[in-house]
Design an enzyme around this catalytic site. Structure first.
Site, short mmCIF file in Angstrom:
data_model
loop_
_atom_site.label_atom_id
_atom_site.label_comp_id
_atom_site.label_asym_id
_atom_site.label_seq_id
_atom_site.Cartn_x
_atom_site.Cartn_y
_atom_site.Cartn_z
N LYS A 52 0.83 -1.21 0.00
CA LYS A 52 0.00 0.00 0.00
C LYS A 52 0.86 1.26 0.00
O LYS A 52 0.56 2.23 -0.70
CB LYS A 52 -0.94 -0.02 1.21
CG LYS A 52 -2.04 -1.08 1.07
CD LYS A 52 -2.75 -1.37 2.38
CE LYS A 52 -3.75 -2.52 2.20
NZ LYS A 52 -4.37 -2.95 3.46
N GLN A 96 -4.82 -1.79 9.80
CA GLN A 96 -4.60 -3.07 9.13
C GLN A 96 -5.13 -4.22 9.98
O GLN A 96 -4.82 -4.35 11.15
CB GLN A 96 -3.10 -3.27 8.85
CG GLN A 96 -2.77 -4.54 8.10
CD GLN A 96 -3.35 -4.58 6.70
OE1 GLN A 96 -3.29 -3.61 5.96
NE2 GLN A 96 -3.94 -5.71 6.33
N ASP A 119 -11.24 2.44 4.12
CA ASP A 119 -11.46 0.99 3.99
C ASP A 119 -12.94 0.68 3.79
O ASP A 119 -13.30 -0.43 3.41
CB ASP A 119 -10.95 0.25 5.23
CG ASP A 119 -9.63 -0.48 4.98
OD1 ASP A 119 -9.33 -0.77 3.81
OD2 ASP A 119 -8.91 -0.77 5.95
#
Length: 293
Positions: A52, A96, A119
């Site tokens: 990422k 994460q 997200d």
């Protein structure tokens, strides 16, 4: 059979994002800024976060990594989230997953400000998505939709079977595929561990999306001739023949299923790369205040 090539598509999407970011910078605008919180040293999570950060560099974003030890308390994680919520330079951020077992993922997800939830996990974004309102779409479902769209795969009126009901992939995917959009307008069946006639349901699918996290579970006898097969699975399996000591396997037994498919995603090189494009797209939208004004 045609491959749904995530590598080629992701390069195309990232190139498009970079053009827009370069234009923003040339006009004196603010550089989009994505942050990530990484708790512990899970090997797969380390790999995902590194990819990422690399993608941020490729498209011209700023990136920040908040690295915390495995022993970090839930309260400490929440304090870091609050700091990112209040940092005007951060357009969006992710926490994460998975998190250590002593930290509640739901509590953490709900602490992220919806306007920075790139997200797409916050209940407000999920609810807005369900109602067809502007929302950050979870990155993996976004990536799958983008694949179907860019390969001109007709989904209207087709039977789409989603195997797996996770809040991250299966559930949002099932909602998105039945919405009155393109891609969309499919008749959707969602299957899970309690589905008794799983094989028979899968055999009826025009579009089969496997997101159950069980390597090579979907074999040729689950798939009808000409089906579109999207493999979301990505599992590390011990393989001593590899230098790394492991191989990456999807949920679909590719060599068996590919000859029966009209389109199929490889693993690796498929959905995973498009997932990162979803995150980059959401971050660009956040920087432009396109979802939450």
């Amino acid at each position: 059979m045609q491959l749904l090539d995530g590598k080629a598509l992701s390069a195309q999407v990232k190139a498009e994002i970079k053009v827009e970011v370069d234009k923003i910078k040339a006009e004196g605008g603010k550089t989009p800024h994505l942050a990530a919180i990484l708790v512990g040293n899970n090997g797969a999570s380390e790999t995902y976060v590194a990819s990422k950060i690399k993608s941020c560099e490729e498209v011209g974003f700023k990136s920040t990594l908040v690295r915390l030890p495995e022993t970090t308390s839930e309260a400490e994680v929440l304090s870091h989230i609050e700091a990112l919520n209040n940092d005007a330079d951060i357009d969006g951020f992710i926490v994460q997953l998975p998190l250590p077992s002593h930290i509640s993922e739901n509590t953490v997800m709900e602490a992220v400000a919806p306007e920075k939830d790139v997200d797409g996990f916050h209940p407000i974004n999920v609810g807005r998505m369900c109602k067809g309102l502007p929302a950050y779409i979870s990155a993996t479902p976004f990536g799958i939709l983008e694949m179907l769209k860019r390969y001109n795969i007709d989904t209207a009126g087709k039977h789409c079977v989603v195997v797996g009901r996770s809040q991250i992939v299966g559930l949002p995917m099932s909602i998105l595929m039945q919405r009155n959009t393109a891609p969309g307008n499919a008749t959707v069946t969602i299957c899970h561990s309690r589905t008794h006639n799983l094989k028979e349901v899968c055999q009826s699918a025009d579009i089969l999306i496997a997101a159950l996290g069980r390597p090579e579970f979907i074999t040729a006898d689950y798939v009808k001739e000409g089906a579109v097969v999207v493999d979301v699975g990505i599992t590390r399996v011990v393989d001593e023949s590899k230098k790394s000591g492991f191989a990456i396997k999807g949920d679909v037994k590719f060599d068996e299923v590919a000859p029966k498919s009209s389109y199929i995603t490889p693993v690796p090189g498929g959905v995973g790369l498009m997932t990162i494009c979803g995150l980059m797209t959401n971050t660009l939208l956040a920087s432009k205040k396109a979802i939450f004004k």
